[in-house]
Design an enzyme around this catalytic site. Structure first.
Site, PDB file in Angstrom:
ATOM      1  N   LYS A   1       1.035  -1.496  -0.035  1.00 54.29           N
ATOM      2  CA  LYS A   1       0.152  -0.279  -0.035  1.00 54.29           C
ATOM      3  C   LYS A   1       1.275   0.922   0.624  1.00 54.29           C
ATOM      4  O   LYS A   1       1.594   1.113   1.324  1.00 54.29           O
ATOM      5  CB  LYS A   1      -0.943   0.095   1.132  1.00 54.29           C
ATOM      6  CG  LYS A   1      -1.795   1.499   0.794  1.00 54.29           C
ATOM      7  CD  LYS A   1      -3.037   1.962   2.270  1.00 54.29           C
ATOM      8  CE  LYS A   1      -1.477   3.182   2.940  1.00 54.29           C
ATOM      9  NZ  LYS A   1      -1.808   4.183   1.926  1.00 54.29           N
TER      10      LYS A   1
ATOM     11  N   GLU B   1       8.198   0.155  12.111  1.00 50.81           N
ATOM     12  CA  GLU B   1       9.418   1.020  11.603  1.00 50.81           C
ATOM     13  C   GLU B   1       8.463   2.153  11.729  1.00 50.81           C
ATOM     14  O   GLU B   1       7.987   3.122  11.164  1.00 50.81           O
ATOM     15  CB  GLU B   1      10.074   1.151  10.229  1.00 50.81           C
ATOM     16  CG  GLU B   1      10.800  -0.488  10.189  1.00 50.81           C
ATOM     17  CD  GLU B   1      12.137  -0.378  11.060  1.00 50.81           C
ATOM     18  OE1 GLU B   1      11.992   0.479  11.277  1.00 50.81           O
ATOM     19  OE2 GLU B   1      12.337  -1.081  10.882  1.00 50.81           O
TER      20      GLU B   1
ATOM     21  N   CYS C   1      13.138   9.351   8.487  1.00 47.07           N
ATOM     22  CA  CYS C   1      12.745   9.243   9.908  1.00 47.07           C
ATOM     23  C   CYS C   1      14.285   9.223  10.900  1.00 47.07           C
ATOM     24  O   CYS C   1      13.744   9.837  11.841  1.00 47.07           O
ATOM     25  CB  CYS C   1      12.368   7.769   9.798  1.00 47.07           C
ATOM     26  SG  CYS C   1      13.533   6.458   9.358  1.00 47.07           S
TER      27      CYS C   1
ATOM     28  N   GLU D   1       7.990  14.808  17.556  1.00 49.57           N
ATOM     29  CA  GLU D   1       8.756  14.740  15.842  1.00 49.57           C
ATOM     30  C   GLU D   1       8.675  15.457  14.708  1.00 49.57           C
ATOM     31  O   GLU D   1       7.087  15.760  14.499  1.00 49.57           O
ATOM     32  CB  GLU D   1       9.097  13.195  15.396  1.00 49.57           C
ATOM     33  CG  GLU D   1       9.375  13.046  14.058  1.00 49.57           C
ATOM     34  CD  GLU D   1       8.933  11.682  13.849  1.00 49.57           C
ATOM     35  OE1 GLU D   1       7.389  11.418  13.195  1.00 49.57           O
ATOM     36  OE2 GLU D   1       9.634  11.068  12.719  1.00 49.57           O
TER      37      GLU D   1
HETATM   38  P1  NAD Z   1       1.784   7.753   8.825  1.00 52.01           P
HETATM   39  O1  NAD Z   1       1.858   6.957   9.791  1.00 52.01           O
HETATM   40  O2  NAD Z   1       0.136   9.072   8.044  1.00 52.01           O
HETATM   41  O3  NAD Z   1       1.044   7.103   7.153  1.00 52.01           O
HETATM   42  C1  NAD Z   1       1.872   5.628   7.090  1.00 52.01           C
HETATM   43  C2  NAD Z   1       1.659   5.069   6.489  1.00 52.01           C
HETATM   44  O4  NAD Z   1       0.183   4.345   6.510  1.00 52.01           O
HETATM   45  C3  NAD Z   1       0.370   5.200   4.958  1.00 52.01           C
HETATM   46  O5  NAD Z   1      -0.254   4.946   4.052  1.00 52.01           O
HETATM   47  C4  NAD Z   1      -1.215   6.163   5.379  1.00 52.01           C
HETATM   48  O6  NAD Z   1      -1.546   6.279   4.476  1.00 52.01           O
HETATM   49  C5  NAD Z   1      -1.705   4.405   5.989  1.00 52.01           C
HETATM   50  N1  NAD Z   1      -2.159   4.643   7.487  1.00 52.01           N
HETATM   51  C6  NAD Z   1      -2.933   6.003   7.460  1.00 52.01           C
HETATM   52  N2  NAD Z   1      -3.619   5.567   9.032  1.00 52.01           N
HETATM   53  C7  NAD Z   1      -3.185   3.688   8.983  1.00 52.01           C
HETATM   54  C8  NAD Z   1      -4.594   2.483   9.140  1.00 52.01           C
HETATM   55  N3  NAD Z   1      -5.504   2.970  10.351  1.00 52.01           N
HETATM   56  N4  NAD Z   1      -4.036   1.391   9.369  1.00 52.01           N
HETATM   57  C9  NAD Z   1      -2.697   1.288   8.608  1.00 52.01           C
HETATM   58  N5  NAD Z   1      -2.337   2.298   7.411  1.00 52.01           N
HETATM   59  C10 NAD Z   1      -2.504   3.190   7.782  1.00 52.01           C
HETATM   60  O7  NAD Z   1       2.941   8.150   8.531  1.00 52.01           O
HETATM   61  P2  NAD Z   1       3.833   9.108   7.151  1.00 52.01           P
HETATM   62  O8  NAD Z   1       3.149  10.679   7.650  1.00 52.01           O
HETATM   63  O9  NAD Z   1       3.324   8.523   5.363  1.00 52.01           O
HETATM   64  O10 NAD Z   1       5.264   8.808   7.361  1.00 52.01           O
HETATM   65  C11 NAD Z   1       6.130   9.594   8.080  1.00 52.01           C
HETATM   66  C12 NAD Z   1       6.417   8.880   9.384  1.00 52.01           C
HETATM   67  O11 NAD Z   1       6.387   8.050   9.379  1.00 52.01           O
HETATM   68  C13 NAD Z   1       7.104   9.842  10.295  1.00 52.01           C
HETATM   69  O12 NAD Z   1       6.595   9.943  11.888  1.00 52.01           O
HETATM   70  C14 NAD Z   1       8.526   9.262  10.161  1.00 52.01           C
HETATM   71  O13 NAD Z   1       9.415   9.180  10.942  1.00 52.01           O
HETATM   72  C15 NAD Z   1       7.885   7.441   9.588  1.00 52.01           C
HETATM   73  N6  NAD Z   1       8.616   6.839   9.271  1.00 52.01           N
HETATM   74  C16 NAD Z   1       9.612   5.772   9.858  1.00 52.01           C
HETATM   75  C17 NAD Z   1      10.360   5.512   9.142  1.00 52.01           C
HETATM   76  C18 NAD Z   1      11.258   4.014   9.819  1.00 52.01           C
HETATM   77  O14 NAD Z   1      12.238   3.208   9.204  1.00 52.01           O
HETATM   78  N7  NAD Z   1      11.706   4.467  10.889  1.00 52.01           N
HETATM   79  C19 NAD Z   1      11.171   5.485   7.933  1.00 52.01           C
HETATM   80  C20 NAD Z   1      10.123   6.291   7.473  1.00 52.01           C
HETATM   81  C21 NAD Z   1       9.214   7.054   7.405  1.00 52.01           C
END
Ligand code: NAD
Length: 505
Positions: free
Chosen positions: A188, A261, A296, A397
């Site tokens: 997704k 992650e 991240c 963050e």
């Molecule tokens: P997000 O949590 O808003 O969304 C991540 C994904 O989850 C998207 O595809 C979103 O559509 C989906 N999603 C939304 N609601 C959901 C639900 N209820 N159930 C399942 N999936 C759902 O995160 P974002 O804003 O897209 O990304 C930024 C965040 O990601 C930051 O917090 C960043 O630190 C983190 N991140 C972590 C890593 C790591 O390796 N630790 C790497 C990159 C980004």
């Protein structure tokens, strides 16, 4: 839901090219609702459109992935690796235009997009090299009574849920080990940067047996359906801590295995034993501002020993002031816009509250094109001082081009400050004294500690990577990720049971 014939990810609309991230199930595009994907550097420019996947799409994708699982999982790991290597070749051949597309939909500057897109083939290549590790069973005992050994077995259909910040790279960190291990996948992409990843996934799907790779782009609805689906055995989720918690709750329904992650609030600690050189300053500029702070494990807060503090702030602000903010396709830009309006407004609000609390907020750098500045989600790089250790900017963050710089007086104090967070993804320690740096590193509550570096590339694909505390569960990358998408099965093959307790007949 009607099926339309499979076609490339680029559809012609008059003389403009519209990129499309469609629902892809068993090689077929399914009908769906779409929403536009805009260029964060010029928000009136529609780059393409993204399917808003539903629970029904996820059902169809899981059915296709389940049907493909028996044959894919019964290939040898080496045979699967050959398929993946062919896909890596095709993706590499298209990498140039894909990187440009990523900049247009995500905002990051072109070199950053090349790293992101290049990650697909790089990570696939790395995992194909590990096929031998799956071929071997580990023998625990072998004697006259029998043999006990264990091996890694695939789990089944695996969901891979991806954020918008480094969409291709992060997707392939989940997809590559999952596929090599014999799982089939439902991926997704985020609705905020889905186009490049979907194009890459269509190439991958076309090189593998039908149904091994399925794609359901969209927002929370599709993600939640994957997290809850009883036909899915494993979810690789990368995203925010709040959404990770929702995924974990939903996954409990069928006790899905989860790898999470999540977010980070990485500290960089410049020790008394450091020397503030140009290299140190430049590394800390990169570590904060690459991808406009939207990685991240970007540094999110800098602690500097008081003996270096004033000099560091002077040199650091001068270096940050040399950054140039503009369209990521313009080679003069050193940082691009942030990806989306909520993120843009969140950072502006955070800065307003930080100023109101009395901090010194230095908005630095140059706007490359002031005439079109208001057309995009552009933010100039910002350094904040005179900020309290517990301030919102220090403890959240921020995920944007803004960094607080704080002084400290002792090792114990800075270890306490660094660990005083719900997050625990990574950290860096800066020092000329390796033993001193290692002593501090071992006290930090986080999954990775970098010494005298902290940026893209430092987190090698072979090195276990993941978070303590609210930054996640499990470790990605390397053998660890391969093991994380398998179940360990033990086989006890006895020929002589005479030594066992109980009556013998
Ligand atoms: P997000 O949590 O808003 O969304 C991540 C994904 O989850 C998207 O595809 C979103 O559509 C989906 N999603 C939304 N609601 C959901 C639900 N209820 N159930 C399942 N999936 C759902 O995160 P974002 O804003 O897209 O990304 C930024 C965040 O990601 C930051 O917090 C960043 O630190 C983190 N991140 C972590 C890593 C790591 O390796 N630790 C790497 C990159 C980004």
């Amino acid at each position: 839901m009607a099926q339309t014939p499979s076609r490339t990810a680029v559809a012609d609309r008059g003389d403009t090219v519209l990129h499309e991230a469609a629902v892809l199930v068993a090689g077929q595009r399914l009908d769906s609702e779409f929403q536009p994907v805009v260029n964060p550097a010029r928000v009136h420019e529609v780059v393409g459109r993204v399917a808003m996947g539903t629970g029904e799409h996820v059902d169809r994708a899981v059915a296709a992935a389940s049907a493909a699982f028996p044959a894919w999982s019964q290939l040898s790991a080496h045979e699967r690796a050959e398929h993946l290597a062919r896909a890596a070749g095709a993706i590499t051949a298209a990498a140039g235009p894909l990187a440009e597309l990523l900049t247009r939909e995500q905002g990051k500057v072109l070199w950053e997009s090349r790293v992101d897109v290049g990650g697909a083939a790089h990570i696939l290549g790395y995992y194909t090299g590990l096929a031998e590790r799956l071929a071997e069973d580990e023998v625990f005992r072998s004697d006259s009574r029998g043999t006990i050994f264990s091996g890694r077995r695939p789990m089944g259909v695996t969901g891979v849920i991806v954020p918008w910040n480094s969409p291709v790279y992060l997707a392939f960190l989940g997809i590559s080990p999952a596929l090599l291990a014999g799982n089939t996948v439902v991926v997704k992409p985020s609705e905020l940067a889905p186009l490049t990843l979907s194009a890459v996934l269509e190439m991958l799907a076309a090189k593998l047996p039908e149904g091994v790779v399925n794609v359901v782009p969209g927002g929370g609805e599709a993600g939640a359906a994957i997290a809850a689906h009883p036909g899915i055995r494993k979810v690789f989720f990368t995203g925010s801590t709040a959404t990770g918690q929702q995924v974990m709750r939903a996954a409990a329904g069928n006790l899905k295995n989860v790898s999470l992650e999540l977010g980070g609030n990485d500290p960089a600690i410049v020790l008394e034993s450091a020397v503030v050189t140009d290299r140190l300053v430049d590394e800390l500029v990169q570590s904060v501002f690459t991808a406009s702070g939207q990685i991240c494990f970007n540094v999110k807060r800098i602690y500097v020993h008081r003996s270096h503090y004033d000099r560091f702030v002077e040199r650091y602000t001068a270096a940050v002031d040399r950054l140039v903010v503009g369209d990521g396709l313009d080679p003069r830009s050193t940082i691009g816009p942030v990806n989306n309006r909520p993120q843009f407004e969140r950072i502006l609000g955070l800065l307003d509250r930080t100023r109101a609390a009395g901090a010194t907020v230095r908005v630095l750098g140059t706007a490359l094109d002031p005439d079109t500045w208001d057309d995009g989600y552009f933010l100039r790089p910002t350094v904040v001082t005179d900020v309290e250790p517990g301030a919102e900017l220090v403890s959240c963050e921020q995920f944007g081009p803004v960094v607080p710089v704080l002084p400290f007086d002792s090792d114990d104090e800075v270890v306490g400050l660094a660990n005083a967070t719900e997050f625990g993804l990574a950290a860096s320690v800066w020092s000329e004294d390796r033993e001193h740096a290692l002593r501090i590193a071992r006290r930090l509550e986080c999954g990775s500690v970098f010494i005298n570096v902290h940026r893209i590339g430092a987190s090698d694909v072979s090195m276990p990577f993941g978070g303590f505390k609210g930054s996640g569960i499990g470790r990605g990358h390397g053998i660890t990720a391969l093991e994380a998408c398998t179940e360990l099965q033990t086989i006890a093959d006895y020929v002589d049971v005479s030594g066992f307790p109980g009556p013998s007949r």
